[in-house]
Design a protein around this motif. Structure first.
Motif, short mmCIF file in Angstrom:
data_model
loop_
_atom_site.label_atom_id
_atom_site.label_comp_id
_atom_site.label_asym_id
_atom_site.label_seq_id
_atom_site.Cartn_x
_atom_site.Cartn_y
_atom_site.Cartn_z
N GLY A 141 0.79 -1.22 0.00
CA GLY A 141 0.00 0.00 0.00
C GLY A 141 0.82 1.27 0.00
N ALA A 142 1.15 1.78 1.18
CA ALA A 142 1.55 3.17 1.24
C ALA A 142 3.05 3.43 1.16
N PHE A 143 3.86 2.40 1.18
CA PHE A 143 5.29 2.68 1.14
C PHE A 143 5.83 2.48 -0.26
N ARG A 144 5.95 3.61 -0.97
CA ARG A 144 6.54 3.56 -2.30
C ARG A 144 7.80 4.40 -2.25
N MET A 145 8.88 3.79 -2.67
CA MET A 145 10.16 4.48 -2.55
C MET A 145 10.14 5.86 -3.20
N PRO A 146 9.59 6.01 -4.42
CA PRO A 146 9.60 7.35 -5.02
C PRO A 146 8.82 8.38 -4.19
N ASP A 147 7.72 7.96 -3.55
CA ASP A 147 6.94 8.89 -2.73
C ASP A 147 7.70 9.30 -1.48
N ILE A 148 8.36 8.32 -0.87
CA ILE A 148 9.14 8.62 0.34
C ILE A 148 10.25 9.62 -0.01
N MET A 149 10.87 9.39 -1.16
CA MET A 149 11.93 10.30 -1.62
C MET A 149 11.40 11.72 -1.73
N ALA A 150 10.22 11.83 -2.37
CA ALA A 150 9.65 13.16 -2.59
C ALA A 150 9.36 13.83 -1.25
N ARG A 151 8.76 13.06 -0.33
CA ARG A 151 8.44 13.63 0.99
C ARG A 151 9.69 14.00 1.77
N ALA A 152 10.77 13.29 1.50
CA ALA A 152 12.02 13.58 2.20
C ALA A 152 12.71 14.80 1.59
N GLY A 153 12.16 15.30 0.48
CA GLY A 153 12.77 16.46 -0.17
C GLY A 153 13.93 16.09 -1.06
N ALA A 154 14.06 14.81 -1.35
CA ALA A 154 15.15 14.36 -2.22
C ALA A 154 14.62 14.15 -3.63
N THR A 155 15.46 14.37 -4.60
CA THR A 155 15.07 14.10 -5.98
C THR A 155 15.57 12.71 -6.34
N LEU A 156 14.63 11.92 -6.81
CA LEU A 156 14.99 10.56 -7.20
C LEU A 156 15.73 10.61 -8.52
N ARG A 157 16.91 10.03 -8.56
CA ARG A 157 17.64 9.91 -9.81
C ARG A 157 17.68 8.42 -10.17
N GLU A 158 16.74 8.03 -11.06
CA GLU A 158 16.65 6.62 -11.42
C GLU A 158 17.73 6.28 -12.42
N VAL A 159 18.34 5.14 -12.24
CA VAL A 159 19.35 4.72 -13.22
C VAL A 159 19.08 3.29 -13.67
N GLY A 160 19.59 2.97 -14.85
CA GLY A 160 19.45 1.62 -15.38
C GLY A 160 18.04 1.38 -15.89
N THR A 161 17.70 0.11 -16.01
CA THR A 161 16.37 -0.29 -16.47
C THR A 161 15.79 -1.22 -15.42
N THR A 162 14.55 -1.63 -15.65
CA THR A 162 13.89 -2.49 -14.66
C THR A 162 14.68 -3.76 -14.39
N ASN A 163 15.22 -4.34 -15.46
CA ASN A 163 15.88 -5.63 -15.24
C ASN A 163 17.40 -5.55 -15.16
N ARG A 164 17.99 -4.47 -15.70
CA ARG A 164 19.46 -4.43 -15.68
C ARG A 164 19.98 -3.05 -15.33
N THR A 165 20.84 -3.02 -14.35
CA THR A 165 21.51 -1.77 -14.00
C THR A 165 23.00 -2.09 -13.82
N HIS A 166 23.84 -1.25 -14.44
CA HIS A 166 25.29 -1.50 -14.40
C HIS A 166 25.99 -0.40 -13.61
N LEU A 167 27.22 -0.70 -13.24
CA LEU A 167 28.00 0.27 -12.47
C LEU A 167 28.11 1.60 -13.21
N LYS A 168 28.28 1.52 -14.54
CA LYS A 168 28.46 2.76 -15.30
C LYS A 168 27.18 3.62 -15.27
N ASP A 169 26.03 2.99 -15.13
CA ASP A 169 24.78 3.77 -15.01
C ASP A 169 24.82 4.66 -13.77
N TYR A 170 25.28 4.07 -12.69
CA TYR A 170 25.42 4.85 -11.45
C TYR A 170 26.48 5.94 -11.64
#
Ligand SMILES: *Cc1c(COP(=O)(O)O)cnc(C)c1O
Length: 468
Positions: free
Chosen positions: A176-205
């Motif tokens: 239900g209520a715990f969604r990482m992107p929402d928590i980020m927004a409420r914390a005043g942080a900007t979410l910087r998503e990297v990679g794709t749903t199935n694959r994320t590499h060191l260079k993406d970070y």
């Protein structure tokens, strides 16, 4: 045709002075008893009651109403869902040692924020910090309301008005209520998503790091797994990358365990110690998931970062009360003796019950349940699989046993629902799960056989016969 006779109720006073009325006053107080009698008379009047209702009848209805009304809203239930850490059923059960500590803390003033030796102000988290350090090897720790709070506090302290880098494969939603992107927004942080749903590499970070970056975060994908063509970056590599850029690396473990569960034949889950050794600067985890304690959020890690969290005014809003600190301290103390942990910590005790023992229990209970629900049903002892729950080890199941309750013949789909409702209507509600027209009771979490048997007595056979 005769005109219906006008309803003549006894007076409220007459009822209150009768034996039943006096009993109602003794049990519930005069105000409640008076309200109840008024309520019952009103209900009889509007319900087209017979012309005369006896004093006894009114007082009996008033007593029933009062009993119903004084039943606590939150009450014990019997968890036969097969999910051990069931969030809707309150997650971990506390160890006796923790229960005693809570009761003691409730009954008397404590040195919650008071140094007994110095006679001066102390710090509430100090009662637990030492144990967390000792058990995890962390430099320092801080305690908050739950793990959602822990994540919020970390993000708000270290990434407010900055970016928090997280893999797209880890943008979780938990119950239900715990969604990482929402928590980020409420914390005043900007979410910087990297990679794709199935694959994320060191260079993406690496490519996402810039002057705006506040931290790099890894989130345990607690309630799902990404399978197939996948890639994720090892925490140690992420830590190295973060440290090259002077950034903190935060590992949100979610459940968080302090001990290698493979010792008890369960799948090994990364421990808090592993995460810290793997280079995490801060690790966040829950108190009432695998840890087996009260609801709490624990942040363990670097002393300088913990000091920053402690200074955040949000900490005051998210702090733990003395009861939960007492429970957490007593729970953590049990981890000093891993040999006895499986007996003393209910969560682990339930995880480690064997399918053989549960099967024997199922066979003992089968005839009792069959007799209680009457003809029209088959009751069968079955093998089944329990879940850990609360997003811990999502794919791990524990071989278990239970009872399958099926309606005989061609029954409407609602029949099983009605039986499940009848089991929920007993004094200590029995909660099972329905699958394919069958009511299943997984017995892993049933430790009090007598309590369950007593509920069967309260399950009216004539009622359930009528159900089939
Ligand atoms: C469960 C979970 C949370 C939330 O923890 P609560 O103690 O329920 O607030 C956060 N992150 C992860 C990865 C989780 O599994």
């Amino acid at each position: 045709m005769n005109k219906p006779e006008h309803f003549r109720p006894p007076s409220v006073d007459t009822v209150l002075r009768s034996p039943g009325g006096e009993l109602a006053i003794v049990r519930h107080g005069r105000n409640e008893a008076t309200d109840a009698v008024r309520h019952v008379i009103e209900r009889l009047r509007s319900g087209g009651a017979p012309a005369a209702a006896s004093v006894d009848h009114v007082s009996r209805l008033a007593l029933d109403w009062l009993e119903e009304r004084s039943r606590p809203s939150q009450c014990p239930v019997i968890n036969l869902t097969g999910t051990v850490l069931h969030t809707n059923l309150g997650r971990a059960l506390l160890a006796e040692e923790a229960i005693e500590a809570v009761v003691a803390a409730m009954r008397a003033p404590t040195n919650l924020e008071y140094g007994i030796e110095t006679g001066s102000r102390g710090e509430r988290d100090a009662h637990v910090r030492g144990l967390v350090r000792e058990l995890t090897g962390a430099e320092d720790a801080i305690l908050v309301n739950n793990n959602a709070s822990a994540v919020l506090l970390v993000l708000n302290t270290l990434a407010r008005d900055r970016e928090a880098i997280v893999s797209r494969g880890e943008l979780i939603e938990i119950g239900g209520a715990f969604r990482m992107p929402d928590i980020m927004a409420r914390a005043g942080a900007t979410l910087r998503e990297v990679g794709t749903t199935n694959r994320t590499h060191l260079k993406d970070y690496a490519e996402a790091i810039g002057p705006e970056t506040g931290l790099i975060m890894k989130v345990h994908t607690s309630n799902y797994v990404v399978q197939g063509f996948t890639a994720e970056v090892e925490p140690a590599e992420l830590a190295k990358l973060a440290h090259q850029h002077d950034l903190p690396f935060v590992d949100d473990l979610g459940s968080g365990t302090l001990i290698d569960l493979s010792r008890w034949g369960l799948r090994k889950e990364k421990t808090v110690q592993d995460a810290l050794k793997g280079g995490a600067d801060l690790v966040t985890f829950s108190g009432d998931k695998l840890l087996g304690g009260p609801q709490a959020g624990i942040v363990a890690g670097r002393k300088d970062l913990i000091a920053k969290l402690a200074k955040n005014p949000l900490k005051r809003a998210l702090r733990l009360d003395k009861l939960r600190l007492a429970a957490l301290e007593a729970t953590l103390r049990l981890y000093r003796d891993p040999d006895r942990l499986a007996q003393r910590l209910p969560t682990l005790r339930l995880f480690t019950r064997t399918a053989g023992d549960l099967r024997a229990l199922a066979e003992r209970l089968q005839p009792k349940v069959a007799a209680a629900i009457g003809t029209g049903w088959t009751v069968e002892a079955i093998d089944c699989a329990s879940q850990i729950g609360s997003g811990a080890l999502p794919l791990e199941t524990l071989p278990s046993a239970g009872l399958a309750l099926r309606p005989l013949g061609k029954a409407a789909g609602s029949t099983v629902e009605k039986l499940a409702a009848a089991f929920r209507a007993v004094p200590v509600p029995v909660i099972g799960r329905i699958a394919q027209g069958t009511l299943i009771f997984d017995l892993r979490c049933l430790e009090d056989e007598a309590l369950f048997a007593a509920q069967l007595d309260a399950l009216k056979p004539e009622q359930s016969d009528a159900l089939a």
